[in-house]
Enzyme design. Structure first.
Site, PDB file in Angstrom:
ATOM      1  CG  ASP A   5      -0.448  11.271   2.749  1.00  0.00           C
ATOM      2  OD1 ASP A   5      -1.396  10.670   2.252  1.00  0.00           O
ATOM      3  OD2 ASP A   5      -0.521  11.887   3.821  1.00  0.00           O
ATOM      4  CD  GLU A  60      -5.596  14.283   6.675  1.00  0.00           C
ATOM      5  OE1 GLU A  60      -5.748  13.485   7.607  1.00  0.00           O
ATOM      6  OE2 GLU A  60      -5.749  13.934   5.495  1.00  0.00           O
ATOM      7  CD1 TRP A 104      -2.919   4.428   5.450  1.00  0.00           C
ATOM      8  CD2 TRP A 104      -3.702   3.561   7.366  1.00  0.00           C
ATOM      9  NE1 TRP A 104      -2.442   5.189   6.500  1.00  0.00           N
ATOM     10  CE2 TRP A 104      -2.898   4.679   7.682  1.00  0.00           C
ATOM     11  CE3 TRP A 104      -4.290   2.854   8.410  1.00  0.00           C
ATOM     12  CZ2 TRP A 104      -2.687   5.096   8.986  1.00  0.00           C
ATOM     13  CZ3 TRP A 104      -4.076   3.271   9.721  1.00  0.00           C
ATOM     14  CH2 TRP A 104      -3.285   4.395   9.991  1.00  0.00           C
ATOM     15  CD  GLN A 154       2.480   8.201   5.830  1.00  0.00           C
ATOM     16  OE1 GLN A 154       1.613   7.903   6.622  1.00  0.00           O
ATOM     17  NE2 GLN A 154       3.736   8.359   6.197  1.00  0.00           N
ATOM     18  CD1 TRP A 211      -0.836   2.287   2.392  1.00  0.00           C
ATOM     19  CD2 TRP A 211      -2.677   1.858   1.196  1.00  0.00           C
ATOM     20  NE1 TRP A 211      -1.659   3.387   2.480  1.00  0.00           N
ATOM     21  CE2 TRP A 211      -2.791   3.146   1.753  1.00  0.00           C
ATOM     22  CE3 TRP A 211      -3.722   1.359   0.400  1.00  0.00           C
ATOM     23  CZ2 TRP A 211      -3.917   3.943   1.545  1.00  0.00           C
ATOM     24  CZ3 TRP A 211      -4.834   2.163   0.197  1.00  0.00           C
ATOM     25  CH2 TRP A 211      -4.927   3.437   0.767  1.00  0.00           C
TER      26      TRP A 211
HETATM   27  C1  FRU Z   1      -3.317  12.096   4.685  1.00  0.00           C
HETATM   28  C2  FRU Z   1      -2.980  11.415   5.994  1.00  0.00           C
HETATM   29  C3  FRU Z   1      -2.028  12.277   6.815  1.00  0.00           C
HETATM   30  C4  FRU Z   1      -1.350  11.271   7.684  1.00  0.00           C
HETATM   31  C5  FRU Z   1      -1.229  10.100   6.759  1.00  0.00           C
HETATM   32  C6  FRU Z   1      -1.308   8.776   7.442  1.00  0.00           C
HETATM   33  O1  FRU Z   1      -3.662  11.234   3.669  1.00  0.00           O
HETATM   34  O2  FRU Z   1      -4.154  11.148   6.713  1.00  0.00           O
HETATM   35  O3  FRU Z   1      -2.661  13.306   7.523  1.00  0.00           O
HETATM   36  O4  FRU Z   1      -0.108  11.725   8.135  1.00  0.00           O
HETATM   37  O5  FRU Z   1      -2.266  10.197   5.824  1.00  0.00           O
HETATM   38  O6  FRU Z   1      -0.995   7.735   6.577  1.00  0.00           O
END
Ligand code: FRU
Length: 590
Positions: free
Chosen positions: A156, A325, A180, A172, A153
């Site tokens: 960001d 965010e 996720w 991420q 997965w």
């Molecule tokens: C945005 C978010 C961020 C966080 C990350 C977690 O997509 O929610 O705010 O740091 O993803 O994976």
């Protein structure tokens, strides 16, 4: 009931099994209804873990020298295996290693509904040792020229910077599944923003939490004390609280050392994340902008370690229908009048303004995630928005453009942004398995003025165009680019033999561009996917640039005044294009 001596002996033998490392498959020892241990062989490189996405997460802990050395969640297969993920045994010390697994008992349902006994879980037979992990692409929806993780997965983009001719992208990442979980920074590098090499995990979770989004800067003067040109990264430690932490690299971002005095910033507000650091030349200070619930906090520092609170921004400005965010802050040149908004290669001069990027989820113009921005001034202390507070400006009018931030230290004063091309409404459900999510195309940002107001211009980066043949081919394929010269109102349709199609409509008088993906292919994985997205074009569009890449369609006004990024999942690639009111040229990839 009386137990015979023989039966009692047999039962005790069973329950006192020795933990031995098996040959091809580690042998499970069942300690309770929810607890399993397996002795691992560190002579092998990889242990393949079978995943079944519809099951609950198990908690896996790797124990060496009687200490936990790795800990993560994985949806171990109960009734069937969707795919395998690698546990890299060559990351462990040689010698004894134990895998300790706690199973969530909700995690035992067969598709038919009945409970499956722990001993009968599909994962025990499916766990296999291997000497490598096969990352050969098995996905028909994997993009050809957009960045994707080889497996697992992605959400960001994080910590992006340019240094010595190399673009560094962190993201991420879940190494143990295509949904996720287990947030880790993984790393990819590129010389041209289009071909990416996966460099593996860069920053992994620790006692402060998993590693959420953030940024990185090249500390040219060594202000932090880690040496000249150290790369200093900021991320959110997502533990019981969200706090901001720092790590530094003295080998161009390949390995990071976490700062011993983490966290560097805390808050009593639960949503406090995604620090973005920039250099502010006039005050010779580092500036950190971080989102806190529904506003941004701005801090300054001389040494990248000690931060002084400067100001808040955002209350009553823009859209507040979701959590704010992934911020970013930059100074951009304003293209003179309403002329072509270039942005690239222009040094911020007198005619420049500040752009504050604020990703928001939910609350996007078509539901879910989207990127809003504000324009104004920034003096190193306070961002002052020039817009009417009630107005919301969106950077991209598709459904699949989120967490967009820019690279630090990009060459020639450029501000190159990279989106995550998905939407939290359905990102975990899109019909891919080996990997989930791609980045949108890299885009150069600038500013332009339309009817007296300043907007962000978005153009595919020049590197994108170099990826395509200079000669048009006339043939629509799963991965190509299309230029459409428009004369006025236009309708452009991409379709396949299955009757699946995307229809784009340009209304010259209303100055709008719309993309209809309601019949684009698979849409049934989420009620939120089928959609018509509409953008203001802020003036006439003369050339429309379309980029199609297996599962995405991005549309740009060549002058940068409109961008729209949408996913599509046709069961066969679109192979037919019809254009009413314009002329299309199709360019294959190199
Ligand atoms: C945005 C978010 C961020 C966080 C990350 C977690 O997509 O929610 O705010 O740091 O993803 O994976």
């Amino acid at each position: 009931m009386k137990t015979s001596l023989r039966a009692w002996l047999a039962a005790s033998l069973l329950s006192c099994t020795c933990l031995t490392a098996g040959a091809q498959t580690p042998k499970p020892t069942f300690l309770s209804d929810t607890h399993v241990m397996q002795r691992l062989s560190t002579a092998r490189k990889v242990l393949l873990l079978p995943v079944e996405e519809s099951q609950e997460n198990c908690r896996l802990r790797v124990i060496q020298h009687n200490q936990v050395v790795k800990e993560f969640n994985c949806r171990l297969a109960v009734s069937r295996t969707d795919y395998c993920v690698p546990l890299f045994l060559d990351e462990l010390d040689k010698g004894e290693a134990l895998l300790d697994i706690h199973v969530n008992r909700a995690n035992s349902s067969a598709p038919s509904g009945g409970q499956i006994a722990l001993r009968d879980f599909a994962c025990w037979k499916g766990m296999q040792y291997a000497d490598s992990f096969d990352t050969t692409n098995r996905e028909r929806f994997r993009p050809a020229y957009h960045h994707t993780p080889a497996w697992g997965w992605m959400n960001d983009p994080n910590g992006m910077f340019y240094k010595d001719g190399v673009w560094h992208l962190y993201f991420q990442y879940n190494p143990y599944g295509s949904q996720w979980e287990n947030m880790t920074w993984a790393h990819s590098t590129s010389h041209d923003l289009m071909h990416w090499t996966f460099e593996g995990k860069a920053i992994e979770s620790d006692a402060l939490g998993t590693i959420f989004s953030g940024s990185a800067v090249v500390d040219k003067e060594g202000t932090a004390g880690f040496g000249k040109n150290a790369v200093v990264a900021y991320y959110t430690s997502a533990g019981e609280a969200q706090t901001q932490s720092m790590a530094y690299s003295t080998d161009n971002g390949h390995t990071f050392t976490k700062y011993a005095a983490n966290p560097v910033l805390t808050s009593d507000i639960p949503d406090f994340r995604d620090p973005h650091v920039i250099w502010h030349e006039p005050t010779k200070s580092w500036i950190l902008i971080v989102s806190e619930k529904q506003h941004m906090k701005i801090f300054s520092s001389k040494n990248l370690k000690d931060w002084t609170f400067e100001s808040d921004f955002g209350e009553s400005y823009g859209c507040h229908e979701g959590v704010w965010e992934c911020p970013d802050l930059m100074q951009l040149p304003v293209a003179v009048g309403s002329r072509t908004a270039s942005g690239a290669n222009a040094a911020p001069a007198a005619d420049s303004k500040w752009l504050l990027i604020c990703n928001i989820n939910p609350g996007g113009p078509f539901g879910g995630s989207a990127t809003q921005y504000f324009t104004g001034t920034f003096d190193g202390h306070r961002f002052v928005c020039e817009d009417n507070p009630a107005e919301t400006k969106w950077m991209d009018y598709g459904k699949d453009h989120y967490a967009t931030v820019t690279f630090d230290n990009a060459p020639d004063g450029r501000h190159v942004a990279l989106p995550w091309m998905s939407n939290w409404q359905y990102a975990n459900q899109v019909p891919t398995r080996q990997f989930r999510s791609a980045n949108g195309l890299p885009r150069d940002l600038g500013l332009f003025i339309y009817q007296g107001k300043t907007y962000c211009s978005v153009k595919p980066s020049p590197e994108v165009f170099r990826h395509f043949q200079p000669q048009a081919s006339g043939r629509l394929t799963a991965a190509c680019r299309i230029d459409v010269q428009l004369r006025g109102d236009a309708v452009i349709t991409l379709s396949n033999g299955k009757g699946e199609h995307v229809t784009m409509t340009y209304d010259a008088k209303a100055e709008t561009f719309a993309m209809d993906r309601t019949r684009s292919g698979a849409t049934d994985f989420s009620n939120e996917f089928a959609a018509v997205t509409t953008a203001p074009t802020r003036g006439k569009v003369k050339t429309l640039q379309l980029f199609i890449d297996h599962c995405s369609l991005e549309a740009f006004d060549a002058e940068g005044k409109m961008a729209m990024s949408n996913l599509v999942f046709p069961s066969l690639p679109y192979d037919k294009i019809t254009v009413k009111g314009g002329k299309a040229k199709i360019y294959p990839t190199l």
